[in-house]
Design an enzyme around this catalytic site. Structure first.
Site, PDB file in Angstrom:
ATOM      1  N   CYS A  48       2.587  -7.256   1.567  1.00 15.39           N
ATOM      2  CA  CYS A  48       1.537  -6.562   2.328  1.00 15.39           C
ATOM      3  C   CYS A  48       0.615  -7.626   2.926  1.00 15.39           C
ATOM      4  O   CYS A  48      -0.033  -8.385   2.194  1.00 15.39           O
ATOM      5  CB  CYS A  48       0.758  -5.646   1.394  1.00 15.39           C
ATOM      6  SG  CYS A  48      -0.654  -4.838   2.147  1.00 15.39           S
TER       7      CYS A  48
ATOM      8  N   GLY B 284      -5.326  -0.641   5.361  1.00 18.71           N
ATOM      9  CA  GLY B 284      -5.895  -1.294   6.543  1.00 18.71           C
ATOM     10  C   GLY B 284      -7.377  -1.063   6.780  1.00 18.71           C
ATOM     11  O   GLY B 284      -8.132  -2.000   6.983  1.00 18.71           O
TER      12      GLY B 284
ATOM     13  N   CYS C 127       2.551  -6.669  10.013  1.00 17.01           N
ATOM     14  CA  CYS C 127       2.391  -5.653   8.943  1.00 17.01           C
ATOM     15  C   CYS C 127       3.795  -5.344   8.444  1.00 17.01           C
ATOM     16  O   CYS C 127       4.706  -5.144   9.261  1.00 17.01           O
ATOM     17  CB  CYS C 127       1.724  -4.407   9.536  1.00 17.01           C
ATOM     18  SG  CYS C 127       1.823  -2.962   8.465  1.00 17.01           S
ATOM     19  N   THR C 128       3.978  -5.269   7.134  1.00 18.23           N
ATOM     20  CA  THR C 128       5.336  -5.111   6.595  1.00 18.23           C
ATOM     21  C   THR C 128       5.922  -3.738   6.887  1.00 18.23           C
ATOM     22  O   THR C 128       7.114  -3.522   6.716  1.00 18.23           O
ATOM     23  CB  THR C 128       5.347  -5.371   5.072  1.00 18.23           C
ATOM     24  OG1 THR C 128       4.400  -4.491   4.431  1.00 18.23           O
ATOM     25  CG2 THR C 128       4.984  -6.815   4.761  1.00 18.23           C
TER      26      THR C 128
ATOM     27  N   SER D 157       0.840  -1.207   0.000  1.00 19.23           N
ATOM     28  CA  SER D 157       0.000   0.000   0.000  1.00 19.23           C
ATOM     29  C   SER D 157       0.873   1.254   0.000  1.00 19.23           C
ATOM     30  O   SER D 157       0.470   2.326  -0.397  1.00 19.23           O
ATOM     31  CB  SER D 157      -0.869   0.024   1.262  1.00 19.23           C
ATOM     32  OG  SER D 157      -0.005   0.031   2.407  1.00 19.23           O
TER      33      SER D 157
END
Ligand code: DGL
Length: 262
Positions: free
Chosen positions: A75, A45, A185-186, A13
């Site tokens: 992601c 998100g 979460c990356t 994202s």
């Protein structure tokens, strides 16, 4: 005969997926990589799943038209929403991302694991299936972390405001006896030093980036995707002039960033 350009593409994202790219370059330093940051629509998100699915398809198709031989969905939120769809629709191998519940369940001694992720990831079916499969005898305490993605997107990794946000998410988990934290979460590996400081020296921290990189290397070998010059090209749906300096801060190197109308 000239080798047609073949590269491995990653998207997220925003800039969080660069944490996976950083791990991938450690295992495939000579492969050409391209990275797509959908910054015009970040964060994913809180967005509807259908929206994340549509964006993921559009971005992956655009990268494949340019020559991508593997798509890494760097992601957790997009993997949760769109991985099966991408695999059904696209002609190249798709590598996904998921919170490291399996390694965390193996690592915990207290039997309590904290999972930091976006609300979409935590509410997704993939997460429920992961928890059902690996949480035997382990309590998975989930914590959505609104605001952390935005902080990383600003390159704000250690301000008082970001620390206060991290404390508000981690301290309640500490109070409940969590001894292992999953970075689901990356974006969060870029906040790992801060999170580790808040969580204390005894906290085990699980980041699946290296495992995703190893899986991508296996897929590249299986599909005969050859090394190149080790180049990196980045794209953004947003403004390159805003993305480039944060990318430099996160990766520790400059890389060309161009706008992509996707
Ligand atoms: N890096 C994405 C993940 O791993 C963050 C998604 C978002 O933009 O909220 O979920």
């Amino acid at each position: 005969m000239m080798q047609e350009e073949q590269f491995i593409a990653l998207f997220d994202s925003g800039l969080g997926g660069l944490s996976v790219l950083r791990d991938l370059r450690r295992v495939l330093p000579q492969h050409d990589l391209q990275y797509f940051a959908d910054t015009a629509f970040c964060p994913y998100g809180p967005r509807p799943v259908a929206f994340v699915q549509e964006r993921s398809l559009q971005i992956a198709r655009w990268l494949i038209e340019r020559g991508a031989r593997i798509i890494v969905v760097a992601c957790n939120t997009a993997s949760s929403a769109a991985l099966e769809l991408l695999r059904a629709e696209l002609p190249v191998p798709i590598v996904g991302t998921e919170p490291g519940l399996k390694p965390a369940a193996a690592a915990t001694r207290s039997g309590r694991v904290g999972v930091l992720a976006t609300s979409n990831t935590l509410n997704g079916q993939r997460f429920a299936m992961l928890a059902q499969r690996f949480a035997h005898g382990v309590e998975m305490l989930t914590q959505p972390c609104p605001g952390l993605v935005d902080a990383v997107e600003r390159g704000d990794l250690a301000s008082n405001a970001t620390r206060a946000l991290a404390e508000s998410y981690v301290e309640p988990l500490l109070a409940r006896g969590v001894d292992t934290l999953v970075l689901g979460c990356t974006h969060y590996p870029f906040l790992r030093p801060l999170i580790a400081e808040v969580a204390g020296p005894d906290m085990q921290i699980i980041d699946t980036g290296p495992a995703i990189a190893r899986q991508t290397a296996r897929v590249a070998a299986r599909h005969g995707i050859a090394a190149g010059a080790g180049s990196l090209q980045c794209w953004t749906s947003g403004a390159p002039c805003e993305v480039a300096p944060v990318l430099h801060r996160l990766l520790g190197e400059e890389a060309p960033v161009a706008h992509a109308e996707v």
